[in-house]
Design an enzyme around this catalytic site. Structure first.
Site, mmCIF file in Angstrom:
data_model
loop_
_atom_site.group_PDB
_atom_site.id
_atom_site.type_symbol
_atom_site.label_atom_id
_atom_site.label_comp_id
_atom_site.label_asym_id
_atom_site.label_seq_id
_atom_site.Cartn_x
_atom_site.Cartn_y
_atom_site.Cartn_z
ATOM 1 N N LEU A 75 0.864 -1.178 0.000
ATOM 2 C CA LEU A 75 0.000 0.000 0.000
ATOM 3 C C LEU A 75 0.901 1.228 0.000
ATOM 4 C CD1 LEU A 75 -2.792 -0.838 2.623
ATOM 5 C CD2 LEU A 75 -3.138 -0.453 0.183
ATOM 6 N N ASP A 76 0.591 2.219 -0.831
ATOM 7 C CA ASP A 76 1.354 3.465 -0.831
ATOM 8 C C ASP A 76 1.280 4.125 0.541
ATOM 9 O OD1 ASP A 76 1.917 3.150 -3.515
ATOM 10 O OD2 ASP A 76 0.190 4.334 -4.168
#
Length: 335
Positions: A75-76
């Site tokens: 996930l960013d």
């Protein structure tokens, strides 16, 4: 934990990652706990690690070798939500979560395009947005449902002829060929909430310089425009006015770029758009809001791990710490 299962175990579980830290930072903190826990590591290996603990930089050396840990889909930093963790044999099952169906909620802000397609990037251009209504967005959504061809962002780590796409864009090197579109499936895409101007979102403060815009134009020369660089005068004059925001809910196949959907949707309604919040609400059989009906498992709150890293506290009567109990309650044990 099932009574028939005795530690140490191999397992899969999910953490509710917060927005801010990288996925790797989250995994590294959880690793500090997992490699010192008898839930996952043999007692004799823990004792070996304990003997080395006074030596700085070498604590839990044997434990690190005794158990593997990984995550099933990054996930960013901007994003929050489901981050699947595999321990022991669970690391061999993580590939399942790269290709599985995922669910997201994302807030999109109209009128501004960024290099990263989200609010962490720099403003590439601003565009008119006042003409965009909920009905106009609703009319455009069918184009993005079902089996579609999606182009990854030029500012991505994907490589073309051995060079990252973002290097072409930053250095002004013309792309040798168009970015190849990838087949993805959007199982569901709907407006969850129309915020209008009732929000606190703002455009990023960092903006592309003329030099950076020129480099991007050179990189895209001869290629069908994926990034429009020129500002629209009317939009540039009203940048301080809160533009329209809305929240999308989607179910997508593995490999789908949520940011690209928002970016391309902005173009489809004659404007520009970027992601300002992103939540992965479900990944495979793990969900932020689990239900028996869907046979999904919940996530361990990140705060429990964060608290344990700082101070694990006292163990209970059975010798388990709070974070271990939380994991036991949510994990899938593997044979």
């Amino acid at each position: 934990m099932p009574k028939a299962v005795s530690p140490p175990v191999s397992a899969l579980f999910a953490v509710a990652k917060p927005s801010g830290p990288t996925s790797m930072a989250v995994v590294n903190d959880i690793k500090k706990l997992v490699t010192r826990s008898r839930l996952f590591v043999k007692e004799d290996e823990l004792k070996k690690a304990e003997k080395q603990r006074p030596k700085k930089g070498k604590s839990a050396k044997y434990a690190r070798e005794a158990v593997k840990i990984g995550q099933g889909g990054t996930l960013d930093p901007l994003a929050d939500g489901v981050l699947v963790i595999g321990v022991g044999k669970g690391t061999k099952r993580l590939s399942e979560f790269l290709d599985c169906v995922k669910e997201y909620r994302t807030a999109a802000l109209l009128g501004c395009e960024t290099d990263s397609f989200d609010s962490e990037g720099a403003v590439v251009r601003v565009a008119s947005w006042k003409h965009v209504t909920r009905e106009k967005v609703e009319e455009a959504l069918p184009k993005f449902r079902g089996d579609i061809q999606q182009k990854p962002p030029i500012f991505s780590a994907l490589k073309m002829d051995g060079k990252h796409l973002y290097d072409y864009a930053r250095q002004g090197i013309p792309l040798p060929r168009p970015i190849e579109a990838r087949p993805v499936t959007v199982h569901g895409l709907d407006i969850l909430e129309w915020k209008g101007s009732d929000h606190s979102f703002r455009y990023p403060e960092t903006k592309f310089t003329d030099e950076q815009k020129s480099a991007l134009e050179k990189a895209m020369h001869g290629i069908e425009d994926q990034v429009i660089v020129k500002d629209e005068p009317e939009a540039a004059a009203s940048e301080d006015t809160p533009s329209t925001a809305f929240v999308l809910q989607m179910r997508v196949s593995g490999g789908t770029y949520v940011r690209s959907i928002v970016h391309d949707l902005g173009h489809a309604v004659g404007s520009a758009a970027h992601v300002v919040t992103l939540t992965r609400s479900r990944q495979g059989r793990f969900a932020l809001e689990p239900s028996e009906e869907d046979n999904t498992l919940g996530c361990v709150p990140w705060e429990i791990f964060k608290k344990a890293v700082e101070d694990p506290g006292e163990s209970d009567a059975d010798g388990w710490h709070e974070w271990e109990r939380a994991v036991m309650d949510k994990m899938e044990v593997l044979e």
